[in-house]
Design a protein around this motif. Structure first.
Motif, short mmCIF file in Angstrom:
data_model
loop_
_atom_site.label_atom_id
_atom_site.label_comp_id
_atom_site.label_asym_id
_atom_site.label_seq_id
_atom_site.Cartn_x
_atom_site.Cartn_y
_atom_site.Cartn_z
N MET A 1 0.85 -1.17 0.00
CA MET A 1 0.00 0.00 0.00
C MET A 1 0.90 1.23 0.00
O MET A 1 1.82 1.32 0.80
N PRO A 2 0.62 2.14 -0.90
CA PRO A 2 1.42 3.36 -0.90
C PRO A 2 1.20 4.17 0.37
O PRO A 2 0.19 4.03 1.03
N LYS A 3 2.16 4.99 0.67
CA LYS A 3 2.01 5.86 1.84
C LYS A 3 0.84 6.80 1.61
O LYS A 3 0.37 6.96 0.48
N ASN A 4 0.41 7.41 2.68
CA ASN A 4 -0.70 8.36 2.65
C ASN A 4 -2.03 7.71 2.31
O ASN A 4 -2.91 8.33 1.74
N ALA A 5 -2.18 6.43 2.65
CA ALA A 5 -3.47 5.76 2.47
C ALA A 5 -4.44 6.27 3.53
O ALA A 5 -4.04 6.62 4.64
N GLN A 6 -5.70 6.32 3.18
CA GLN A 6 -6.71 6.69 4.15
C GLN A 6 -7.21 5.41 4.81
O GLN A 6 -7.67 4.49 4.14
N VAL A 7 -7.08 5.35 6.12
CA VAL A 7 -7.47 4.18 6.90
C VAL A 7 -8.66 4.56 7.77
O VAL A 7 -8.58 5.51 8.55
N THR A 8 -9.75 3.84 7.62
CA THR A 8 -10.93 4.06 8.45
C THR A 8 -10.84 3.13 9.65
O THR A 8 -10.72 1.92 9.48
N LEU A 9 -10.86 3.70 10.85
CA LEU A 9 -10.86 2.92 12.08
C LEU A 9 -12.29 2.86 12.58
O LEU A 9 -12.81 3.84 13.11
N ARG A 10 -12.92 1.73 12.38
CA ARG A 10 -14.27 1.52 12.91
C ARG A 10 -14.13 0.94 14.31
O ARG A 10 -13.43 -0.05 14.49
N TYR A 11 -14.76 1.56 15.26
CA TYR A 11 -14.62 1.10 16.64
C TYR A 11 -15.97 1.11 17.34
O TYR A 11 -16.82 1.95 17.09
N GLY A 12 -16.13 0.13 18.19
CA GLY A 12 -17.38 -0.01 18.90
C GLY A 12 -17.25 0.40 20.35
O GLY A 12 -16.16 0.67 20.85
N PRO A 13 -18.37 0.44 21.04
CA PRO A 13 -18.35 0.79 22.46
C PRO A 13 -17.79 -0.35 23.28
O PRO A 13 -17.80 -1.50 22.86
N TYR A 14 -17.25 0.00 24.44
CA TYR A 14 -16.80 -1.02 25.38
C TYR A 14 -17.07 -0.54 26.79
O TYR A 14 -17.26 0.65 27.03
N GLU A 15 -17.11 -1.50 27.72
CA GLU A 15 -17.45 -1.19 29.10
C GLU A 15 -16.20 -0.82 29.88
O GLU A 15 -15.18 -1.50 29.83
N SER A 16 -16.29 0.30 30.57
CA SER A 16 -15.23 0.75 31.45
C SER A 16 -15.88 1.52 32.60
O SER A 16 -16.72 2.39 32.36
N SER A 17 -15.51 1.17 33.81
CA SER A 17 -16.07 1.81 35.00
C SER A 17 -17.59 1.71 35.05
O SER A 17 -18.26 2.63 35.49
N GLY A 18 -18.12 0.62 34.54
CA GLY A 18 -19.55 0.39 34.59
C GLY A 18 -20.36 1.07 33.50
O GLY A 18 -21.57 0.92 33.45
#
Length: 92
Positions: A1-18
């Motif tokens: 992959m060439p440099k300067n690729a656009q990377v989408t970080l899909r992230y979900g919720p997680y439990e922390s401190s209740g």
């Protein structure tokens, strides 16, 4: 992959401190590692719990449990960040 690729970080919720919420603290090291390799990061929330998915050119190239990523930091000592960067670099 060439440099300067656009990377989408899909992230979900997680439990922390209740509380179950979308948080980006555990993504800081991953974002830093990707930026260090010349990639641009776009964050996108998803409803899937405890997940991080990296998408390049509309193709999922890496997935992990968000709670396995180190909290904060620069990602240099986190083995999952290293795996993710390699997966993005090897994407087509």
């Amino acid at each position: 992959m060439p440099k300067n690729a656009q990377v989408t970080l899909r992230y979900g919720p997680y439990e922390s401190s209740g509380l179950v919420e979308h948080r980006t603290f555990r993504l800081e090291g991953l974002q830093a590692a990707l930026r260090e390799h010349g990639h641009q990061c776009v964050l996108e929330e998803t409803s899937d719990w405890n997940i991080v998915e990296l998408v390049v050119n509309e193709e999922s190239v890496y997935t992990c449990d968000i709670k396995q990523l180190e909290f904060g930091g620069d990602g240099k000592l986190d083995p999952l960040c290293k795996e993710a960067v390699i997966a993005v670099d090897n994407a087509y």
